[in-house]
Motif scaffolding. Sequence first.
Motif, PDB file in Angstrom:
ATOM      1  N   GLY A  24       1.432 -10.340  -9.788  1.00 49.21           N
ATOM      2  CA  GLY A  24       0.084 -10.537 -10.300  1.00 49.21           C
ATOM      3  C   GLY A  24      -0.715 -11.578  -9.543  1.00 49.21           C
ATOM      4  N   GLY A  25      -1.619 -12.216 -10.278  1.00 51.55           N
ATOM      5  CA  GLY A  25      -2.616 -13.109  -9.728  1.00 51.55           C
ATOM      6  C   GLY A  25      -3.997 -12.609 -10.118  1.00 51.55           C
ATOM      7  N   ARG A  26      -4.998 -13.378  -9.813  1.00 50.99           N
ATOM      8  CA  ARG A  26      -6.350 -13.004 -10.214  1.00 50.99           C
ATOM      9  C   ARG A  26      -6.778 -11.723  -9.510  1.00 50.99           C
ATOM     10  NH1 ARG A  26     -11.760 -16.873 -10.267  1.00 50.99           N
ATOM     11  NH2 ARG A  26     -12.950 -15.555 -11.675  1.00 50.99           N
ATOM     12  N   ARG A  27      -7.113 -10.719 -10.309  1.00 50.24           N
ATOM     13  CA  ARG A  27      -7.518  -9.384  -9.850  1.00 50.24           C
ATOM     14  C   ARG A  27      -6.426  -8.713  -8.998  1.00 50.24           C
ATOM     15  NH1 ARG A  27     -12.533 -12.201  -8.697  1.00 50.24           N
ATOM     16  NH2 ARG A  27     -14.041 -11.832 -10.353  1.00 50.24           N
ATOM     17  N   GLN A  28      -5.177  -9.089  -9.231  1.00 52.58           N
ATOM     18  CA  GLN A  28      -4.074  -8.484  -8.488  1.00 52.58           C
ATOM     19  C   GLN A  28      -3.127  -7.806  -9.478  1.00 52.58           C
ATOM     20  OE1 GLN A  28      -4.022  -8.174  -5.304  1.00 52.58           O
ATOM     21  NE2 GLN A  28      -5.767  -9.521  -4.927  1.00 52.58           N
ATOM     22  N   PHE A  29      -3.227  -6.508  -9.588  1.00 55.87           N
ATOM     23  CA  PHE A  29      -2.408  -5.747 -10.530  1.00 55.87           C
ATOM     24  C   PHE A  29      -1.261  -5.096  -9.751  1.00 55.87           C
ATOM     25  CE2 PHE A  29      -6.964  -5.375 -11.916  1.00 55.87           C
ATOM     26  CZ  PHE A  29      -6.903  -6.417 -12.837  1.00 55.87           C
ATOM     27  N   ASN A  30      -0.444  -5.950  -9.152  1.00 53.38           N
ATOM     28  CA  ASN A  30       0.600  -5.490  -8.255  1.00 53.38           C
ATOM     29  C   ASN A  30       1.642  -6.590  -8.084  1.00 53.38           C
ATOM     30  OD1 ASN A  30      -0.389  -7.266  -5.960  1.00 53.38           O
ATOM     31  ND2 ASN A  30      -2.186  -5.943  -6.234  1.00 53.38           N
ATOM     32  N   TYR A  31       2.656  -6.300  -7.295  1.00 52.50           N
ATOM     33  CA  TYR A  31       3.687  -7.288  -7.003  1.00 52.50           C
ATOM     34  C   TYR A  31       4.208  -7.055  -5.592  1.00 52.50           C
ATOM     35  CZ  TYR A  31       6.973  -3.497  -8.192  1.00 52.50           C
ATOM     36  OH  TYR A  31       7.659  -2.305  -8.247  1.00 52.50           O
ATOM     37  N   GLU A  32       4.944  -8.048  -5.073  1.00 50.97           N
ATOM     38  CA  GLU A  32       5.581  -7.921  -3.771  1.00 50.97           C
ATOM     39  C   GLU A  32       6.844  -8.769  -3.748  1.00 50.97           C
ATOM     40  OE1 GLU A  32       3.504 -10.121  -0.454  1.00 50.97           O
ATOM     41  OE2 GLU A  32       1.910 -10.226  -1.981  1.00 50.97           O
ATOM     42  N   PHE A  33       7.645  -8.577  -2.694  1.00 50.53           N
ATOM     43  CA  PHE A  33       8.915  -9.274  -2.578  1.00 50.53           C
ATOM     44  C   PHE A  33       8.902 -10.204  -1.372  1.00 50.53           C
ATOM     45  CE2 PHE A  33       9.982  -5.200  -4.612  1.00 50.53           C
ATOM     46  CZ  PHE A  33      10.659  -5.644  -5.741  1.00 50.53           C
ATOM     47  N   LEU A  34       9.664 -11.282  -1.493  1.00 55.07           N
ATOM     48  CA  LEU A  34       9.946 -12.181  -0.377  1.00 55.07           C
ATOM     49  C   LEU A  34      11.458 -12.393  -0.297  1.00 55.07           C
ATOM     50  CD1 LEU A  34       7.189 -14.855  -1.031  1.00 55.07           C
ATOM     51  CD2 LEU A  34       7.129 -13.032   0.680  1.00 55.07           C
ATOM     52  N   PRO A  35      12.070 -12.272   0.875  1.00 55.07           N
ATOM     53  CA  PRO A  35      11.434 -11.826   2.117  1.00 55.07           C
ATOM     54  C   PRO A  35      11.023 -10.362   2.029  1.00 55.07           C
ATOM     55  CG  PRO A  35      13.808 -11.951   2.388  1.00 55.07           C
ATOM     56  CD  PRO A  35      13.504 -12.533   1.038  1.00 55.07           C
ATOM     57  N   LYS A  36      10.212  -9.936   2.968  1.00 59.78           N
ATOM     58  CA  LYS A  36       9.659  -8.587   2.932  1.00 59.78           C
ATOM     59  C   LYS A  36      10.766  -7.537   3.012  1.00 59.78           C
ATOM     60  CE  LYS A  36       5.325  -9.800   2.916  1.00 59.78           C
ATOM     61  NZ  LYS A  36       4.458  -9.522   1.767  1.00 59.78           N
ATOM     62  N   THR A  37      10.696  -6.574   2.118  1.00 53.23           N
ATOM     63  CA  THR A  37      11.617  -5.439   2.130  1.00 53.23           C
ATOM     64  C   THR A  37      10.817  -4.175   1.891  1.00 53.23           C
ATOM     65  OG1 THR A  37      12.044  -5.762  -0.221  1.00 53.23           O
ATOM     66  CG2 THR A  37      13.630  -6.733   1.322  1.00 53.23           C
ATOM     67  N   PRO A  38      11.305  -3.025   2.315  1.00 51.46           N
ATOM     68  CA  PRO A  38      10.555  -1.787   2.082  1.00 51.46           C
ATOM     69  C   PRO A  38      10.353  -1.518   0.602  1.00 51.46           C
ATOM     70  CG  PRO A  38      12.274  -1.456   3.723  1.00 51.46           C
ATOM     71  CD  PRO A  38      12.508  -2.818   3.114  1.00 51.46           C
ATOM     72  N   ASN A  39       9.153  -1.057   0.238  1.00 46.43           N
ATOM     73  CA  ASN A  39       8.899  -0.666  -1.144  1.00 46.43           C
ATOM     74  C   ASN A  39       9.282   0.808  -1.327  1.00 46.43           C
ATOM     75  OD1 ASN A  39       6.797   1.000  -0.276  1.00 46.43           O
ATOM     76  ND2 ASN A  39       5.196  -0.482  -0.756  1.00 46.43           N
ATOM     77  N   PRO A  40       9.154   1.350  -2.538  1.00 45.39           N
ATOM     78  CA  PRO A  40       9.574   2.741  -2.748  1.00 45.39           C
ATOM     79  C   PRO A  40       8.927   3.758  -1.807  1.00 45.39           C
ATOM     80  CG  PRO A  40       9.265   1.656  -4.847  1.00 45.39           C
ATOM     81  CD  PRO A  40       8.771   0.698  -3.807  1.00 45.39           C
ATOM     82  N   LYS A  41       7.784   3.429  -1.240  1.00 43.95           N
ATOM     83  CA  LYS A  41       7.131   4.358  -0.314  1.00 43.95           C
ATOM     84  C   LYS A  41       7.421   4.006   1.147  1.00 43.95           C
ATOM     85  CE  LYS A  41       3.384   5.552  -3.486  1.00 43.95           C
ATOM     86  NZ  LYS A  41       1.918   5.612  -3.683  1.00 43.95           N
ATOM     87  N   ASN A  42       8.410   3.106   1.326  1.00 48.61           N
ATOM     88  CA  ASN A  42       8.865   2.737   2.665  1.00 48.61           C
ATOM     89  C   ASN A  42       7.794   2.062   3.516  1.00 48.61           C
ATOM     90  OD1 ASN A  42      11.523   3.781   2.333  1.00 48.61           O
ATOM     91  ND2 ASN A  42      10.701   5.839   2.618  1.00 48.61           N
ATOM     92  N   SER A  43       6.887   1.406   2.849  1.00 52.06           N
ATOM     93  CA  SER A  43       5.897   0.596   3.559  1.00 52.06           C
ATOM     94  C   SER A  43       6.339  -0.861   3.471  1.00 52.06           C
ATOM     95  CB  SER A  43       4.513   0.778   2.934  1.00 52.06           C
ATOM     96  OG  SER A  43       3.582  -0.085   3.545  1.00 52.06           O
ATOM     97  N   PRO A  44       6.754  -1.470   4.566  1.00 49.13           N
ATOM     98  CA  PRO A  44       7.449  -2.744   4.485  1.00 49.13           C
ATOM     99  C   PRO A  44       6.587  -3.930   4.090  1.00 49.13           C
ATOM    100  CG  PRO A  44       7.073  -2.127   6.772  1.00 49.13           C
ATOM    101  CD  PRO A  44       6.647  -0.967   5.924  1.00 49.13           C
ATOM    102  N   SER A  45       5.278  -3.864   4.229  1.00 49.56           N
ATOM    103  CA  SER A  45       4.456  -5.059   4.055  1.00 49.56           C
ATOM    104  C   SER A  45       3.510  -5.008   2.866  1.00 49.56           C
ATOM    105  CB  SER A  45       3.634  -5.309   5.327  1.00 49.56           C
ATOM    106  OG  SER A  45       4.473  -5.486   6.439  1.00 49.56           O
ATOM    107  N   SER A  46       3.298  -3.866   2.292  1.00 49.65           N
ATOM    108  CA  SER A  46       2.260  -3.758   1.272  1.00 49.65           C
ATOM    109  C   SER A  46       2.786  -4.153  -0.094  1.00 49.65           C
ATOM    110  CB  SER A  46       1.716  -2.332   1.225  1.00 49.65           C
ATOM    111  OG  SER A  46       2.740  -1.438   0.816  1.00 49.65           O
ATOM    112  N   SER A  47       1.848  -4.419  -0.991  1.00 47.22           N
ATOM    113  CA  SER A  47       2.202  -4.690  -2.377  1.00 47.22           C
ATOM    114  C   SER A  47       2.406  -3.377  -3.115  1.00 47.22           C
ATOM    115  CB  SER A  47       1.092  -5.502  -3.039  1.00 47.22           C
ATOM    116  OG  SER A  47      -0.127  -4.787  -3.002  1.00 47.22           O
TER     117      SER A  47
END
Length: 553
Positions: free
Chosen positions: A181-204
């Motif tokens: 989250g965060g202000r106007r951020q309806f999402n999440y991310e990981f550190l260190p960067k790892t692929p998300n379910p859509k295999n995009s390594p950098s996006s939220s």
Amino acid sequence: MSTIMILFIIPFTLASLFPYFEGQTLSSPFANKGQWNLMQASIGISPMHMQLLHNDKVIMFDRTDFGHSYLPLSNGRCRMDPFDTALKLDCSAHSVLYDIPTNAFRPLMIQTDTWCSSGSVLPNGTLIQTGGYNDGERNIRMFTPCFDETCDWIEFPSLLSQRRWYATNQILPDARVIVIGGRRQFNYEFLPKTPNPKNSPSSSIPLNFLQQTTDRSENNLYPFVHLLPDGNLFIFANTKSVLFDYKQNSVIKHFPPIPGEDPRNYPSSGSSVLLPLDENLGAPEAEVVVCGGAPRGSFESAARGGFMKALGTCGRIKVTDPNPSWVMENMPMPRAMGDMLLLPNGDVVIVNGVGEGTAGWEHGRDPVLTPVIFRPSQMVNRFSVMAAASRARLYHSSAVLLKDGRVLVGGSNPHVFYNFTGVEYPTDFSLEAFSPPYLAPDFDPVRPTIRYITNNNVLGYRVFCYVTFTVANYGSASDVSIRIVAPSFTTHSFGQNQRMVVLKLSGVTYLAGQAYYATVVGPSTAEIAPPGYYLLFVVHKGVPSSGSWVQVM
């Protein structure tokens, strides 16, 4: 509170909490209501963020765009920042490292703005600090503890995929950090960067629950996040909460809304804890408590000069039940912007805050000077009112549990800049320590002292460990528990990553004199206790020892 309830709390709850004193009268005010001590009259900044580190130092920081602080940077250093909204050249510190044993502090150097940011401690003890405002909103900063005077902040620009202002961090079983989250951020991310379910390594990754629970496009800030024993996350936002599988980006369950329909997250600014996870129960139950906050509309009302009474209720929900529901009860007084911290004996202290208004510049009134202790294991009269502090702690105050069982409290700056004159609640640079009743000398006869922990203070998963301790008046094995506490990153009324695990106790064996050893088993899974540094406490008859640092790995 009724006279009958006051009489019950003060003389009798201590006897039930500390069986050694049953039938005896405790005349010490300290033993009944705790004690406050001023540690530093001024550290030069007003810490809105605090984190206890495993070298017995507390790192503190506020924001860089208050203008100059009242603590100069060392060795003639200055911060040059063309994006700073207050000073382009700033030779003052906005972070300090406080040394607990010596009650001393030194300035640290932060480059970009950390206002309303988040943090977690990695398994190696490094604090990873995320986001902030302006030029700091996508930055990551790291602080690795050292035992000399050389360590300082290291900054990594633009490593976050989104601006993280008012986000929440949680350390995960695999040692990654999830930033939510965060202000106007309806999402999440990981550190260190790892692929998300859509295999995009950098996006939220989108988290629609945050958008569905926001009051306005900018509100739904610092969500309460707790890692549960099954590895999923409990996420609470305003009035609603879910069981969230971050591995599959899937909401598994929607919990009932907390009764009352009033929001509890920033700027309402209630607080929340996950109650201790007890490994002696087999599969630990997970119960979340949410206390205080401000009624719906408080922020807008305060902006117009009307300060609404804060919320006086706490809700408890056992999220591991098949059909969980909220159980509500009243605190002794209403409170917004209070900090909830787990104490070594399993109680919860609620400290700081206001009785009217809400978070925001000039938006709080009626400081609540008295902490309360919440004893979740008691059947009735679970709240006790503690001794009053001498200083108001309103917006941007903070608190952390220390190794010796005290609670360190600092901060309070309800103004856009540092302001000491012509205001009802001046900016506060002091540090105070609250000593809960269990630290009173009255309890020394039953207070344990840790002498030795096997395996070089390393707790392996499902590995036996022996904790040697001494105590003058030992009761029985049923009076002893061994607990580990993950220190919190505390800011804006929420202790991120805070958790307590009651280790499985196989028995207590007498050695000689006043010495005993407890045989315990390390945490059963990383979901129950993620890898990292914890404080281990021996608790005897409700009275904790001083903590010893252990590393779970």
